[in-house]
Design a protein around this motif. Sequence first.
Motif, PDB file in Angstrom:
ATOM      1  N   PHE A 287       3.276  -0.466   0.964  1.00 40.75           N
ATOM      2  CA  PHE A 287       2.048   0.025   1.335  1.00 40.75           C
ATOM      3  C   PHE A 287       1.850   1.195   1.904  1.00 40.75           C
ATOM      4  N   ILE A 288       0.872   1.442   2.429  1.00 45.78           N
ATOM      5  CA  ILE A 288       1.089   2.528   3.491  1.00 45.78           C
ATOM      6  C   ILE A 288      -0.301   2.369   4.106  1.00 45.78           C
ATOM      7  N   ILE A 289      -0.310   2.386   5.347  1.00 46.23           N
ATOM      8  CA  ILE A 289      -1.711   2.013   6.194  1.00 46.23           C
ATOM      9  C   ILE A 289      -2.342   3.888   6.946  1.00 46.23           C
ATOM     10  N   LEU A 290      -2.915   4.508   6.953  1.00 49.70           N
ATOM     11  CA  LEU A 290      -3.813   5.396   7.302  1.00 49.70           C
ATOM     12  C   LEU A 290      -5.236   5.694   7.716  1.00 49.70           C
ATOM     13  N   LYS A 291      -5.392   6.329   8.970  1.00 48.96           N
ATOM     14  CA  LYS A 291      -6.241   6.659   8.976  1.00 48.96           C
ATOM     15  C   LYS A 291      -7.272   7.369   7.917  1.00 48.96           C
ATOM     16  N   LYS A 292      -8.694   6.773   8.168  1.00 52.79           N
ATOM     17  CA  LYS A 292      -9.744   6.917   6.840  1.00 52.79           C
ATOM     18  C   LYS A 292      -9.941   8.357   6.589  1.00 52.79           C
ATOM     19  N   ASP A 293     -10.139   9.491   8.287  1.00 58.03           N
ATOM     20  CA  ASP A 293     -10.079  10.715   8.370  1.00 58.03           C
ATOM     21  C   ASP A 293      -8.906  11.148   7.588  1.00 58.03           C
ATOM     22  N   LYS A 294      -7.785  11.107   7.427  1.00 61.08           N
ATOM     23  CA  LYS A 294      -7.152  10.947   6.512  1.00 61.08           C
ATOM     24  C   LYS A 294      -6.748  11.509   5.338  1.00 61.08           C
ATOM     25  N   ARG A 295      -8.031  10.716   4.336  1.00 65.23           N
ATOM     26  CA  ARG A 295      -8.190  10.491   3.485  1.00 65.23           C
ATOM     27  C   ARG A 295      -8.125  11.126   2.007  1.00 65.23           C
ATOM     28  N   ASN A 296      -9.073  12.323   2.636  1.00 63.01           N
ATOM     29  CA  ASN A 296      -9.472  13.539   1.062  1.00 63.01           C
ATOM     30  C   ASN A 296      -8.115  14.303   1.226  1.00 63.01           C
ATOM     31  N   ASP A 297      -7.466  14.766   2.378  1.00 66.90           N
ATOM     32  CA  ASP A 297      -6.251  15.790   2.602  1.00 66.90           C
ATOM     33  C   ASP A 297      -4.793  14.924   2.225  1.00 66.90           C
ATOM     34  N   LEU A 298      -4.847  13.508   2.307  1.00 63.01           N
ATOM     35  CA  LEU A 298      -3.586  13.007   1.735  1.00 63.01           C
ATOM     36  C   LEU A 298      -3.671  12.511   0.641  1.00 63.01           C
ATOM     37  N   ARG A 299      -4.261  12.005   0.074  1.00 67.72           N
ATOM     38  CA  ARG A 299      -4.603  11.293  -1.413  1.00 67.72           C
ATOM     39  C   ARG A 299      -3.350  11.641  -2.372  1.00 67.72           C
ATOM     40  N   PRO A 300      -3.952  12.925  -3.186  1.00 64.76           N
ATOM     41  CA  PRO A 300      -2.348  13.624  -3.618  1.00 64.76           C
ATOM     42  C   PRO A 300      -1.471  13.219  -3.272  1.00 64.76           C
ATOM     43  N   ARG A 301      -0.627  13.356  -2.040  1.00 64.79           N
ATOM     44  CA  ARG A 301       1.403  13.058  -1.681  1.00 64.79           C
ATOM     45  C   ARG A 301       0.743  11.432  -2.350  1.00 64.79           C
TER      46      ARG A 301
ATOM     47  N   PHE B 234      -1.211   3.266  -6.126  1.00 66.90           N
ATOM     48  CA  PHE B 234      -1.224   2.188  -4.914  1.00 66.90           C
ATOM     49  C   PHE B 234      -3.142   2.859  -5.117  1.00 66.90           C
ATOM     50  N   LEU B 235      -3.524   0.781  -4.644  1.00 67.19           N
ATOM     51  CA  LEU B 235      -5.097   0.814  -4.478  1.00 67.19           C
ATOM     52  C   LEU B 235      -5.532   0.754  -3.326  1.00 67.19           C
TER      53      LEU B 235
ATOM     54  N   TYR C 229      -9.350   2.097   8.620  1.00 65.51           N
ATOM     55  CA  TYR C 229      -8.095   2.669   8.364  1.00 65.51           C
ATOM     56  C   TYR C 229      -8.815   2.227   7.051  1.00 65.51           C
ATOM     57  N   ASP C 230      -7.484   3.121   6.436  1.00 64.72           N
ATOM     58  CA  ASP C 230      -7.239   2.547   4.699  1.00 64.72           C
ATOM     59  C   ASP C 230      -6.119   2.248   4.585  1.00 64.72           C
ATOM     60  N   VAL C 231      -5.891   0.976   3.823  1.00 65.57           N
ATOM     61  CA  VAL C 231      -4.776   0.696   3.331  1.00 65.57           C
ATOM     62  C   VAL C 231      -4.482   0.628   1.781  1.00 65.57           C
ATOM     63  N   TYR C 232      -3.385   1.395   1.450  1.00 68.90           N
ATOM     64  CA  TYR C 232      -3.072   1.858  -0.096  1.00 68.90           C
ATOM     65  C   TYR C 232      -1.827   1.034  -0.017  1.00 68.90           C
ATOM     66  N   SER C 233      -1.945   0.200  -1.485  1.00 66.97           N
ATOM     67  CA  SER C 233      -0.780  -0.398  -1.709  1.00 66.97           C
ATOM     68  C   SER C 233      -0.833  -0.803  -3.103  1.00 66.97           C
ATOM     69  N   HIS C 234       0.688  -1.309  -3.178  1.00 67.35           N
ATOM     70  CA  HIS C 234       0.996  -1.154  -4.511  1.00 67.35           C
ATOM     71  C   HIS C 234      -0.264  -2.719  -5.042  1.00 67.35           C
ATOM     72  N   ASN C 235      -0.415  -2.642  -6.653  1.00 65.53           N
ATOM     73  CA  ASN C 235      -1.463  -3.436  -7.458  1.00 65.53           C
ATOM     74  C   ASN C 235      -0.768  -4.884  -7.315  1.00 65.53           C
TER      75      ASN C 235
ATOM     76  N   SER D  33       7.086  11.619   1.878  1.00 63.51           N
ATOM     77  CA  SER D  33       6.645  11.858   0.799  1.00 63.51           C
ATOM     78  C   SER D  33       4.591  12.527   1.323  1.00 63.51           C
ATOM     79  N   VAL D  34       4.664  11.787   2.178  1.00 64.83           N
ATOM     80  CA  VAL D  34       3.234  12.238   3.289  1.00 64.83           C
ATOM     81  C   VAL D  34       3.004  12.900   3.767  1.00 64.83           C
ATOM     82  N   PHE D  35       3.964  13.139   5.158  1.00 64.00           N
ATOM     83  CA  PHE D  35       4.036  13.905   6.218  1.00 64.00           C
ATOM     84  C   PHE D  35       5.079  14.770   6.254  1.00 64.00           C
ATOM     85  N   ASP D  36       6.253  15.018   5.325  1.00 71.00           N
ATOM     86  CA  ASP D  36       7.171  15.400   5.336  1.00 71.00           C
ATOM     87  C   ASP D  36       8.212  15.260   6.177  1.00 71.00           C
ATOM     88  N   PHE D  37       8.220  14.253   6.771  1.00 70.66           N
ATOM     89  CA  PHE D  37       9.124  13.852   7.371  1.00 70.66           C
ATOM     90  C   PHE D  37      10.591  13.939   7.072  1.00 70.66           C
TER      91      PHE D  37
END
Length: 483
Positions: A15-29, A34-35, A42-48, A151-155
Motif C-alpha cells: 500500500f501507499i498513503i499520500l495526500k490527495k493533492d499529489k494524485r495527479n502528479d504521482l499517479r503514473p509512478r 493498486f486501487l 488522503y488517498d490510500v493506494y493498495s493491492h486489490n 519508485s514514487v519519490f526517487d529516494f
Amino acid sequence: MMNKSSEKHMYRRDFIILKKDKRNDLRPRIPSCFLINSFFDYDVYSHNILDVNKFLISRKNTGVCLIGYALNPFTGANDNSRIAQHLAKLLSEDESNFFDYLDQLSGRFLLLCKKEDREFLLQDAMGYRCALYSTDPTRFMIASHTSLFQSVFDFRLNEEAFHISTQENYSMGGNYLPGLMTAISQVRPLLPNTFIDLRTISIHRFFPREELERNELTDEFVEKISKVLCRQNEMLTKRFKVVLSLTGGLDSRISLATLKNHTERLDKVFTYIINGNQSHKKDISIAPKIAEQAHLTSFSTINVKKSDLLLGDFLDKSQKIVNCNIKKSSSDMIALYLVGVEDPSTVHYMSYGPEVFNCYFTKNPINRDGVLSLDKLCRLYKRSLVHLTKDAWQEFIDIHNPQMKEVYGYCPYDLLYWEHRNGAWLGARMSDTDMVADTFVPFNNRKILKEFLSIRQDLRRTKEIHKKLIQFNWPELLEIDFT
C-alpha cells in the motif's frame, strides 16, 4: 520495466498513503495494480487483495480507515467493516475507549484515523503490518515497502545502512538495522505502541497507559488465556484458509495445542530446513513426530536450497528485499511458495511473539537492573557494531521515546523487544512474505500480551507458561522433546 503480471504479484498486499493533492502528479509512478480509496484529505493506494474498510462520521469530521484485517477474540467481532465502524464511533466519543478497544484486536492492520483537525496512523499490537514513513514534508508518504519510496519519490539508498549491513557480524541475531534506520534515506519505520501525527510528522506514545496488573500462574489463569486463544483460532479458521508452520520448539506447540479442535481446517502444515542448517535439523527431526502425534495428514517437510533463496525465475524481488536489507529473498516466503500456497485468502499462522514475554533480553542477569541507556541499546542490538550504531540509537531515543526505565510496571527490556525487534525486524520480514500469503500471529494482541507480561519474570523466563498452556489444551504434545 516490470510487466503487469510480475507487478501484480510483487506488490501483493502492499500500500501507499499520500495526500490527495499529489494524485495527479504521482499517479503514473504508483503501481498500476493498486486501487484507490479516498479518506478525507488522503488517498490510500493498495493491492486489490489487501482489504481496506472505512467508516466516516461526517457531522463530527471523524473517521477510521482499517487497512488489512482485524478480529476481536474478546467480543467475537470478526468483520473488518463492523470493526472499523465501531472504532470510528469510539474515536468520536471517547479516545480512551477507542484505545481500550484497540488493545483487544488481533490481526495485521493499520488504522488511518481522523478526529476533527487531527490525523494520525497506528498499527496492530506488534507492528506486523509494516508502515514506513518519509520525514521530508514536501515528499511525505507512508508505504509498506522501501522500494515504493524509490519508485514514487526517487529516494536514495541509505549508504550508512548499507555499510552497517556489510559488516562481518551483521547477520548475527537477525538481519535488521539499528534504531529507526531503514535502507532508504529519510525513511523511518513506525513502531508498535505509538502513532504518527500526519500533520506534524511526529511520533506519540499511547501505550502503556495504566499499571500492569500482576497475576499468578494458576490453573484459572491458564484456562482464561486458553479460552481466548482457542476462540481466536475458531474465528480465524472460519474466515481464512490457514497454513501452519511447525518447529520443534514450544512456541509453535502452543499454537498447535490451542488449534486442537480445528486441525481439520488447516490447509497445510509444514516445517523447513535451509541449506542443511544445523539448528533447523532439530526442527525437521521433531516436527514430524509432533505431526504424527497430532494426526496432521497435510504435514510436509520443505528443503529450501541455496538456489531457491535466489528465487531463480520465480520473481526478481531484489528491489523489494531491500526492506529488510538482506541480500536474498525471505526464507519464510520461499518455504510458503514451495509448500504450494496459492489461494490469496490464505494466512500463514506463525508463532512469533512469545519472545516478548520470554524475557529475551533479561536472560542475561546483567540486564535485570530495570534501566536502559544509550550504551545498552547499542550492545543489546549487536555488541560488535557499537561504534557504528550510537547515532541511530540516539535518534531512536529522541523520536520513538522508548521507556528507559520501568513505567506502569512494565520492564523496559520487554518493551524494547516488543517495539523494536518486533516492529523493525519481524514486521518488515512479514512484508516480504506478503507476496505469497498474509500472516497471523496469535500473540499479536495487546491485551493478550498484557496478560502474559503480568506473570513473574522467573516463570516467563523458564517458559512455564508455555508448558502449562500445552498441558491444559493438548498434554500429549509434551511427550515429545522440544528444542
